[in-house]
Write a protein that holds these residues in place. Structure first.
Motif, PDB file in Angstrom:
ATOM      1  N   GLY A  32     -15.791  74.880  43.567  1.00  0.00           N
ATOM      2  CA  GLY A  32     -16.962  74.040  43.297  1.00  0.00           C
ATOM      3  C   GLY A  32     -17.628  74.410  41.981  1.00  0.00           C
ATOM      4  N   LEU A  33     -17.777  75.711  41.758  1.00  0.00           N
ATOM      5  CA  LEU A  33     -18.376  76.168  40.495  1.00  0.00           C
ATOM      6  C   LEU A  33     -17.514  75.770  39.301  1.00  0.00           C
ATOM      7  CD1 LEU A  33     -19.743  79.737  41.333  1.00  0.00           C
ATOM      8  CD2 LEU A  33     -21.045  77.810  40.433  1.00  0.00           C
ATOM      9  N   ILE A  34     -16.216  76.000  39.472  1.00  0.00           N
ATOM     10  CA  ILE A  34     -15.293  75.660  38.375  1.00  0.00           C
ATOM     11  C   ILE A  34     -15.336  74.168  38.080  1.00  0.00           C
ATOM     12  CG2 ILE A  34     -12.841  75.509  37.746  1.00  0.00           C
ATOM     13  CD1 ILE A  34     -12.473  78.223  39.175  1.00  0.00           C
ATOM     14  N   SER A  35     -15.275  73.351  39.128  1.00  0.00           N
ATOM     15  CA  SER A  35     -15.272  71.899  38.912  1.00  0.00           C
ATOM     16  C   SER A  35     -16.602  71.432  38.313  1.00  0.00           C
ATOM     17  CB  SER A  35     -14.981  71.150  40.209  1.00  0.00           C
ATOM     18  OG  SER A  35     -16.046  71.334  41.121  1.00  0.00           O
ATOM     19  N   HIS A  36     -17.668  72.175  38.569  1.00  0.00           N
ATOM     20  CA  HIS A  36     -18.983  71.813  38.014  1.00  0.00           C
ATOM     21  C   HIS A  36     -19.057  72.136  36.521  1.00  0.00           C
ATOM     22  CE1 HIS A  36     -23.283  71.075  37.892  1.00  0.00           C
ATOM     23  NE2 HIS A  36     -23.434  72.253  37.304  1.00  0.00           N
ATOM     24  N   LEU A  38     -16.334  73.222  34.443  1.00  0.00           N
ATOM     25  CA  LEU A  38     -15.120  73.011  33.648  1.00  0.00           C
ATOM     26  C   LEU A  38     -15.206  71.817  32.688  1.00  0.00           C
ATOM     27  CD1 LEU A  38     -12.381  74.302  33.194  1.00  0.00           C
ATOM     28  CD2 LEU A  38     -11.424  72.753  34.905  1.00  0.00           C
ATOM     29  N   PRO A  39     -15.686  70.641  33.098  1.00  0.00           N
ATOM     30  CA  PRO A  39     -15.755  69.511  32.138  1.00  0.00           C
ATOM     31  C   PRO A  39     -16.600  69.838  30.905  1.00  0.00           C
ATOM     32  CG  PRO A  39     -16.073  68.714  34.377  1.00  0.00           C
ATOM     33  CD  PRO A  39     -16.090  70.205  34.441  1.00  0.00           C
ATOM     34  N   ASP A  40     -17.751  70.484  31.136  1.00  0.00           N
ATOM     35  CA  ASP A  40     -18.593  70.868  29.994  1.00  0.00           C
ATOM     36  C   ASP A  40     -17.878  71.864  29.095  1.00  0.00           C
ATOM     37  OD1 ASP A  40     -20.690  69.259  30.676  1.00  0.00           O
ATOM     38  OD2 ASP A  40     -21.792  70.823  31.772  1.00  0.00           O
ATOM     39  N   LEU A  41     -17.198  72.827  29.698  1.00  0.00           N
ATOM     40  CA  LEU A  41     -16.469  73.826  28.925  1.00  0.00           C
ATOM     41  C   LEU A  41     -15.331  73.184  28.124  1.00  0.00           C
ATOM     42  CD1 LEU A  41     -16.336  76.794  31.471  1.00  0.00           C
ATOM     43  CD2 LEU A  41     -17.654  76.678  29.356  1.00  0.00           C
ATOM     44  N   GLN A  42     -14.648  72.210  28.752  1.00  0.00           N
ATOM     45  CA  GLN A  42     -13.557  71.529  28.054  1.00  0.00           C
ATOM     46  C   GLN A  42     -14.102  70.707  26.877  1.00  0.00           C
ATOM     47  OE1 GLN A  42     -11.663  69.614  31.414  1.00  0.00           O
ATOM     48  NE2 GLN A  42     -10.029  71.137  31.456  1.00  0.00           N
ATOM     49  N   ARG A  43     -15.253  70.055  27.090  1.00  0.00           N
ATOM     50  CA  ARG A  43     -15.875  69.304  25.992  1.00  0.00           C
ATOM     51  C   ARG A  43     -16.285  70.251  24.863  1.00  0.00           C
ATOM     52  NH1 ARG A  43     -17.815  65.966  30.172  1.00  0.00           N
ATOM     53  NH2 ARG A  43     -19.694  67.223  30.479  1.00  0.00           N
TER      54      ARG A  43
END
Length: 116
Positions: A32-36, A38-43
């Motif tokens: 859950g933490l990763i999915s929360h 991860l998108p910001d980190l990838q951006r």
């Protein structure tokens, strides 16, 4: 209720509670933490990569401009050197003409008998 004066520590039951936590729950929380985040980190990663590429292009451009400026500076120095050489050449020509004129005058004076 449990008071501070009854001798029990506030952390006493924590160790027992931690051992009761299900590993699957921990895994789900982690996912859950990763999915929360991860998108910001990838951006952010994508933005940083683009920024790095832009900086590399900018650095290359600056290096080319510096190279051009150095060339330009060298050309100015060469032009100044040629100008100085021309100036000294003109001085030498004038000295030569003056020496030839003095030689002619001294030759005329010798012929007229003033110098022995």
């Amino acid at each position: 209720g449990v008071g501070l004066h009854d001798g029990s520590s506030p952390d006493e039951g924590v160790v027992e509670d931690v051992s009761l936590i299900d590993e699957k729950a921990v895994e789900q929380l982690a996912e859950g933490l990763i999915s929360h985040y991860l998108p910001d980190l990838q951006r952010s990663k994508s933005a940083l990569k683009e920024l790095t590429q832009n900086q590399e292009v900018l650095l290359e451009t600056i290096e080319q401009e510096i190279s051009k400026l150095k060339e330009c500076n060298s050309i100015h120095e060469i032009n100044a050197l040629f100008s100085e050489a021309k100036h000294y050449h003109n001085k030498l020509v004038n000295i030569r003409n003056e020496m030839m004129m003095l030689h002619e005058k001294s030759s005329k004076l010798k012929v007229s008998g003033i110098f022995f």
